[in-house]
Design an enzyme around this catalytic site. Sequence first.
Site, PDB file in Angstrom:
ATOM      1  N   CYS A   2       0.816  -1.197   0.000  1.00  0.00           N
ATOM      2  CA  CYS A   2       0.000   0.000   0.000  1.00  0.00           C
ATOM      3  C   CYS A   2       0.857   1.258   0.000  1.00  0.00           C
ATOM      4  CB  CYS A   2      -0.909   0.014   1.240  1.00  0.00           C
ATOM      5  SG  CYS A   2      -1.919  -1.478   1.427  1.00  0.00           S
ATOM      6  N   GLY A  76       2.509  -2.537   4.490  1.00  0.00           N
ATOM      7  CA  GLY A  76       3.379  -3.651   4.834  1.00  0.00           C
ATOM      8  C   GLY A  76       2.638  -4.939   5.109  1.00  0.00           C
TER       9      GLY A  76
END
Length: 634
Positions: A2, A76
């Site tokens: 992301c 992550g």
Amino acid sequence: MCGIAGIFDTRGTAPVDAAELAAMNRVQFHRGPDEDGVHLEPGIGLAHRRLSIIDLSSGQQPMSSADGNVCVVYNGEIYNFPELTRELQALGYQFRTRCDTEVILYAWQAWGEACVTRFRGMFAFALYDRNAGSLFLARDRFGIKPLFYSLLPDGRLLFGSELKVLKAHPALHRRIDPQAVEDYFALGYIPEPKTIYRDTHKLSPGHTLLFRRGATLPEQRQYWDIPFAPLAGAHSESDLAAELVERMREAVRIRMIAEVPLGAFLSGGVDSSAVVALMAQQQAEPVNTCAIGFDVAQYDETSYARTVAGRYHTNHAEHSVDSDDFSLLDTLAQLYDEPYADSSALPTYRVCQLARQRVTVALSGDGGDENFAGYRRYRWHMNEERLRSSLPLGMRRAVFGPLGRLYPKADWAPRVLRAKTTFQALARDSVAAYLHSVSLTSTGQRAALFSDSLRSALQGYRVDAVFDAHARRCPTEDPLSLIQYLDMKTYLVGDILTKVDRASMAHSLEVRVPLLDHPLSEWVSGLPPALKLKGQEGKYLLKKSMEAHLPQDVLYRPKMGFGVPIGGWFRGPLKQRLRESLLEGGLADSGLFNPDTLRKLVDDHQSGRREYSAPLWSLLMFQAATRDDDLGVA
């Protein structure tokens, strides 16, 4: 994977401009094309781009806690989130999703800033706590995921996953940092925590940053460092090799969890081949693998990749890169946002492009060289170190210093015949010698390249300060472990992980790095150095441990790496562009460089008198990355 972005008023609760936040988030669409989200309230704005990997139907961000007091945006993967979920549930927290993002919220409420010590994985996140009036930023231990921030003069904090996120805000100061210029032309990248801009920073790996509304300064803490603590007890080589395989197997296994297509990069080197072998042994269906080849034999490793792919019956794909594939120059400058001179970014971009056609998540072998002492320069350094340790520094300076100045430079010759470089290294202490060996340009070359005004602005600063600061914090005095530590703090995060993050995210591809699993790396750091570099054999224990899993000619062959023939480009298809970019306006008129030196570098290289590929590529990428910036150094 992301992208995150945000604006936080550190002085009060001034409204956040929704349009400015949207613009910041928009420029990182590539990091998360699946969804976006925004959270706005007085004094804080959080934005997120999502690449859905796990819990595809929920897990949208920004995500708030059940009581609404805490909100997070996160980039992550936390691989131990199932265990943390159970632990937090036992403490009374109730989960609405089955994703790792929610774990961060309740881990913060349960353990505060220490929550990051519980996370196993790669992450960069920003967490707003309304009751405390604080913003908490955190980055994973090795810096696999990036995080940039800048505190504006009016007290607003900008942050994001890439520098371009901050550059999208109209109030960001884009004045060049002279020290970053020195660092860049020495190393080819700008090391943490600097960026190319004076007032913008990267959060260092293994660090957190807490901004309290109304406080004068943020609180920065280091929560982890690679220990290099010797393993307790006696261990045979065979036992250590067996344990290494099991630890790697587990690090690979937890990174194979995904609800989207999964694969691996397969270069044909030891590290990626080991990862593919361990994946194949834990997966019923064939592993998706991909490799990049070159039309120049000395750079091509695809035959070795095919050998491993054949042994494990992988679903293998290859793409050959033309030796004149220089069309990505401007694309790379846009991707990296600041000067970045590793030319292997070109094939890395192509291999990520190839992988994304088939998978959304790919495992890589990055980190193997740093963990297991695989770089050839480690061998050269340790050979020189034996002589350095036998003679006092003063004597070495007196003997080898003059030899290093007088001996002719021979860039064209094999390393063993480049006595000038060896003499120069022997006249230095260990840290300075290692810096000399990894630098793209010498101190003298940079002095000739930089203008009088840039040298004045530097006020005596040299890149040596970066390495010296890390060396002072190194937890070991072993000479091999020291240079591994230096690489983990500089080259690994500033070059390797930066290269892979930007190249993969350009194609919305998530890359996972099992060899940088922190429990694995902690254990490996404690291995006897002689089991990492044994004689002239790097990665000794890793290779021994994989003998039952990989062919001998894959394990025991010369390291090749991702080379690119830029020297020939500058004498051929890029000849005119180089002259225009460096000599006609642009850099020549920037006030940062000596025009006579620029011309000499270009003329000598293009005539074939000297080999200046590295500094010329650095200059070309600097020009491409900073063409819209304030290059003044006054």
